[in-house]
Design an enzyme around this catalytic site. Structure first.
Site, PDB file in Angstrom:
ATOM      1  N   HIS A  73       0.852  -1.187   0.000  1.00  0.00           N
ATOM      2  CA  HIS A  73       0.000   0.000   0.000  1.00  0.00           C
ATOM      3  C   HIS A  73       0.889   1.239   0.000  1.00  0.00           C
ATOM      4  CE1 HIS A  73      -3.914  -1.830   1.826  1.00  0.00           C
ATOM      5  NE2 HIS A  73      -3.357  -2.653   0.953  1.00  0.00           N
ATOM      6  N   GLU A 126       0.931   3.878   1.879  1.00  0.00           N
ATOM      7  CA  GLU A 126       1.432   4.270   3.206  1.00  0.00           C
ATOM      8  C   GLU A 126       2.596   3.389   3.649  1.00  0.00           C
ATOM      9  OE1 GLU A 126      -1.744   3.594   2.250  1.00  0.00           O
ATOM     10  OE2 GLU A 126      -3.138   4.268   3.806  1.00  0.00           O
ATOM     11  N   CYS A 177      -6.292   1.921   5.940  1.00  0.00           N
ATOM     12  CA  CYS A 177      -6.884   0.633   6.278  1.00  0.00           C
ATOM     13  C   CYS A 177      -6.297   0.155   7.616  1.00  0.00           C
ATOM     14  CB  CYS A 177      -6.580  -0.372   5.172  1.00  0.00           C
ATOM     15  SG  CYS A 177      -4.847  -0.912   5.135  1.00  0.00           S
ATOM     16  N   CYS A 230      -2.364  -0.343   7.463  1.00  0.00           N
ATOM     17  CA  CYS A 230      -1.605   0.900   7.399  1.00  0.00           C
ATOM     18  C   CYS A 230      -1.726   1.696   8.693  1.00  0.00           C
ATOM     19  CB  CYS A 230      -2.039   1.717   6.189  1.00  0.00           C
ATOM     20  SG  CYS A 230      -1.632   0.877   4.629  1.00  0.00           S
TER      21      CYS A 230
END
EC number: 3.5.4.33
Length: 175
Positions: free
Chosen positions: A65, A67, A95, A98
């Protein structure tokens, strides 16, 4: 939207807008390669020290992801897993994974653009980042450049649906 998230939405500095624009630029990089357009930057002492954009489809790795990649780059930059006094700017509400990485790396403040009604854990479904049962809390400000961040995602998924629809209309080759 919780009151904590709503507070301060219209009180951003020029520097904060610049950092969110950098996250949006990362999101556009993701879109350009067919990834969901989410981008993130980590800022420490007024400098971007980590950048990332979604690479799940490219890498076939669920942990890539935006992040996570930005945090990893910031860790390498500082030579430390601790990112105390660093802020993270991301185009979509984090999410659970993260959010956990932000707590574990001791991020000070996360600023996000669009809200995630299906997976957001910075205030929409829950706020993992502000839960006092954990040993570190992260300040949260949501809705920064909301319309621009939301539009990136909406346009991406509209285009994706069109491509899938057009692909299903093509005649199948005869054997």
């Amino acid at each position: 939207m919780s009151d904590e998230i709503a507070s301060g939405i219209n009180e951003f500095s020029k520097e904060q807008f610049t950092f969110m624009q950098a996250a949006i630029a990362e999101a556009k990089k993701a879109a350009a390669i067919g990834e969901v357009p989410i981008g993130a930057v980590v800022v420490y002492q007024g400098e971007i020290i980590g950048r990332g954009h979604n690479l799940r489809e490219t890498s076939q790795d669920a942990t890539t992801h935006a992040e996570m990649l930005a945090i990893q780059e910031a860790n390498r930059h500082l030579g430390s897993w601790r990112l105390a006094d660093a802020d993270l700017y991301v185009t979509l509400e984090p999410c659970p994974m993260c959010s956990g990485a932000m707590m574990q790396s001791r991020i000070k403040h996360v600023y996000f653009g669009a809200y995630d009604n299906k997976g957001g854990t910075a205030g929409t479904l829950m706020n993992l980042l502000d839960d006092s049962r954990f040993n570190h809390q992260v300040e949260v400000t949501g809705g920064m450049l909301l319309e621009e961040c939301k539009a990136l995602l909406q346009e991406f998924f509209i285009d994706l649906r069109k491509k899938r629809k057009n692909a299903s209309r093509k005649p199948k080759p005869e054997n």
